[in-house]
Design a protein around this motif. Sequence first.
Motif, PDB file in Angstrom:
ATOM      1  N   CYS A 153      22.649  19.722   6.663  1.00 26.43           N
ATOM      2  CA  CYS A 153      22.927  19.699   8.103  1.00 26.43           C
ATOM      3  C   CYS A 153      22.474  20.978   8.793  1.00 26.43           C
ATOM      4  O   CYS A 153      22.303  22.027   8.165  1.00 26.43           O
ATOM      5  N   VAL A 154      22.295  20.880  10.100  1.00 25.04           N
ATOM      6  CA  VAL A 154      22.033  22.021  10.969  1.00 25.04           C
ATOM      7  C   VAL A 154      23.169  22.100  11.982  1.00 25.04           C
ATOM      8  O   VAL A 154      23.477  21.104  12.649  1.00 25.04           O
ATOM      9  N   VAL A 155      23.787  23.269  12.087  1.00 26.58           N
ATOM     10  CA  VAL A 155      24.827  23.503  13.088  1.00 26.58           C
ATOM     11  C   VAL A 155      24.183  24.265  14.239  1.00 26.58           C
ATOM     12  O   VAL A 155      23.649  25.356  14.058  1.00 26.58           O
ATOM     13  N   GLY A 156      24.218  23.685  15.434  1.00 24.91           N
ATOM     14  CA  GLY A 156      23.515  24.239  16.580  1.00 24.91           C
ATOM     15  C   GLY A 156      24.094  25.544  17.090  1.00 24.91           C
ATOM     16  O   GLY A 156      25.258  25.888  16.823  1.00 24.91           O
ATOM     17  N   LYS A 157      23.279  26.267  17.855  1.00 22.37           N
ATOM     18  CA  LYS A 157      23.677  27.537  18.446  1.00 22.37           C
ATOM     19  C   LYS A 157      24.950  27.377  19.279  1.00 22.37           C
ATOM     20  O   LYS A 157      25.062  26.490  20.115  1.00 22.37           O
ATOM     21  N   GLY A 158      25.930  28.236  19.006  1.00 18.05           N
ATOM     22  CA  GLY A 158      27.158  28.260  19.785  1.00 18.05           C
ATOM     23  C   GLY A 158      28.139  27.131  19.496  1.00 18.05           C
ATOM     24  O   GLY A 158      29.174  27.039  20.162  1.00 18.05           O
ATOM     25  N   ALA A 159      27.836  26.287  18.523  1.00 18.72           N
ATOM     26  CA  ALA A 159      28.733  25.165  18.212  1.00 18.72           C
ATOM     27  C   ALA A 159      30.053  25.667  17.640  1.00 18.72           C
ATOM     28  O   ALA A 159      30.104  26.701  16.963  1.00 18.72           O
ATOM     29  N   ILE A 160      31.122  24.925  17.905  1.00 24.00           N
ATOM     30  CA  ILE A 160      32.416  25.189  17.279  1.00 24.00           C
ATOM     31  C   ILE A 160      32.783  23.956  16.462  1.00 24.00           C
ATOM     32  O   ILE A 160      33.048  22.885  17.010  1.00 24.00           O
ATOM     33  N   VAL A 161      32.756  24.127  15.144  1.00 22.99           N
ATOM     34  CA  VAL A 161      32.965  23.013  14.224  1.00 22.99           C
ATOM     35  C   VAL A 161      34.419  23.001  13.762  1.00 22.99           C
ATOM     36  O   VAL A 161      34.923  23.991  13.225  1.00 22.99           O
ATOM     37  N   SER A 162      35.084  21.880  13.970  1.00 25.82           N
ATOM     38  CA  SER A 162      36.449  21.684  13.503  1.00 25.82           C
ATOM     39  C   SER A 162      36.587  20.234  13.074  1.00 25.82           C
ATOM     40  O   SER A 162      36.494  19.327  13.900  1.00 25.82           O
ATOM     41  N   GLY A 163      36.748  20.007  11.784  1.00 24.82           N
ATOM     42  CA  GLY A 163      36.876  18.644  11.291  1.00 24.82           C
ATOM     43  C   GLY A 163      35.889  18.340  10.194  1.00 24.82           C
ATOM     44  O   GLY A 163      35.235  19.226   9.641  1.00 24.82           O
TER      45      GLY A 163
END
Length: 203
Positions: A153-163
């Motif tokens: 996966c790629v997590v985008g700039k400024g993302a907040i991942v919860s879950g």
Amino acid sequence: MGGVKGTLNVDYERNSVCLGANFFCKIANIHIEGKNNSLTIGDNNEIIINDNVSVVTELKVYCHDNSQCCKINIGNRTSFYKTEISTYDNGSTVSIGNDCMFGYDTIVYNTDGHAIFQKDKLINIAKDLIIGDHVWCGWGSTILKNSYIAGGCVVGKGAIVSGKFEEVNSVIGGVPAKILKRNIRWDRKSVNRVLEIKSAEKV
């Protein structure tokens, strides 16, 4: 600690430091407190940095000083630009897979730090935060407690991942994060380098 410049301060007693083969870091400022800790930082916590991990600018890793039996495991060939990793709740773990890439100002935060109750029930205990193999966490992204990110996966700039994000090869972005694209593949090579390779293949 071959290939490392900086400081290593180990306070108290019965602590050990063991880094995987070919660990590379331009500057390391490591401070360990408590007893019976290993770096291979509270009592009986464990931080494991596996082989061929690169820290380009800065990596801060915290097992806080009154936590117990916490574990942080960083996989082979993972790289960090400027990253902070923290876990605090007793028995909690952070697991980062192989060949991951963390951009500037990324945060992996497996705790809320303080208790939250609902009708006298404690509801925010941190357990396992898991990042799969070959995950790219973009500039300024934050991964919060008990999250799961599948491989590729790629997590985008400024993302907040919860879950839980269990679909492999997805782009995850936004606040709060959600799946934006599926069936993607990312590579460490720059766009220009990929275009050069493709151009050469046509000749």
